[in-house]
Design an enzyme around this catalytic site. Structure first.
Site, PDB file in Angstrom:
ATOM      1  N   HIS A  80      -3.594  -4.690   1.599  1.00  0.00           N
ATOM      2  CA  HIS A  80      -3.060  -5.114   2.894  1.00  0.00           C
ATOM      3  C   HIS A  80      -3.177  -6.617   3.026  1.00  0.00           C
ATOM      4  CE1 HIS A  80      -2.613  -1.130   4.841  1.00  0.00           C
ATOM      5  NE2 HIS A  80      -3.439  -0.798   3.878  1.00  0.00           N
TER       6      HIS A  80
ATOM      7  N   CYS B 164       0.821  -1.212   0.000  1.00  0.00           N
ATOM      8  CA  CYS B 164       0.000   0.000   0.000  1.00  0.00           C
ATOM      9  C   CYS B 164       0.862   1.273   0.000  1.00  0.00           C
ATOM     10  CB  CYS B 164      -0.986  -0.067   1.159  1.00  0.00           C
ATOM     11  SG  CYS B 164      -2.466   0.883   0.813  1.00  0.00           S
TER      12      CYS B 164
ATOM     13  N   GLU C 169      -1.716  -8.191   5.404  1.00  0.00           N
ATOM     14  CA  GLU C 169      -1.375  -8.498   6.796  1.00  0.00           C
ATOM     15  C   GLU C 169      -2.613  -8.555   7.684  1.00  0.00           C
ATOM     16  OE1 GLU C 169      -0.982  -5.672   5.344  1.00  0.00           O
ATOM     17  OE2 GLU C 169      -1.275  -3.985   6.704  1.00  0.00           O
TER      18      GLU C 169
END
Ligand code: GLN
EC number: 4.3.3.6
Length: 194
Positions: free
Chosen positions: A170, A78, A172
């Site tokens: 993202h 990002c 994560e």
């Protein structure tokens, strides 16, 4: 294996937690000396113009660029993708980038609101539920850049140029660890042969 997380602003702890859970020794990188001896580095999401401003204020930008140009493997997500790009379509006032990835990026490509839609994205054969949060897209790729993820047919959301891997979303979130795991395996491969 010692993996850095660029720790100036943004989603640092989420990446650190995943990397630790995968057995890496994690070092938060804020100063040039933090780059010494790293096997790889993660650039988290956040606000790319703030990351840029702080990196220059801490005299980190130039040594970080040099380290990557010398072969330090990068996983950028990002804002990290934005910070890596050679060119931005819509930089913030005065915003600079590292220029380690020969792409043009459009920031906030889905609008300024939190765009939290999750979509299934396949990266290197791994399908993940990815979160797009004020996400950028890649609008130009240089000749040495491989497209590794798209959505909606042809919207580029993942690229790789040699040892620099960058994603506009993202990976994560949602307890997902496989993207990091795949990348760590690449890092290990790179360090064991190099
Ligand atoms: N739009 C942000 C920027 O320009 C990036 C958003 C994110 O990292 N989730 O930095």
């Amino acid at each position: 294996m010692v993996i850095g997380v660029l720790a100036l602003q943004g989603g640092v702890e989420e990446h650190a937690a995943i990397l630790s859970s995968l057995g890496a020794q994690v070092r938060r990188v804020r100063l040039p000396r933090d780059l010494d001896g790293l096997d790889g580095i993660v650039f988290p999401g956040g606000e790319s113009s703030t990351i840029d401003r702080l990196a220059r204020a801490f005299d980190l930008a130039a040594p970080l660029r040099d380290a990557v140009r010398s072969g330090l493997p990068v996983l950028a997500t990002c804002a990290g993708l934005i910070y890596s790009a050679r060119e931005l379509e819509n930089p913030a006032a005065g915003q600079q980038t590292l220029g380690i990835l020969d792409v043009t990026v459009k920031r906030n490509a889905f609008g300024n609101q939190r765009f939290s839609e999750e979509r299934t994205v396949t990266v290197d054969g791994v399908s993940v539920e990815a979160s797009f949060i004020r996400a950028p897209v890649v609008t130009r790729v240089g000749s040495g850049v491989e497209v590794i993820a798209t959505i909606a047919g042809d919207v580029i959301v993942g690229v790789r140029q040699g040892h620099v891997t960058a994603l506009s979303f993202h990976p994560e979130e949602n307890g997902e660890t496989r993207i990091h795991e795949t990348w760590l395996n690449c890092c290990l491969g790179a360090t064991s042969t190099g």
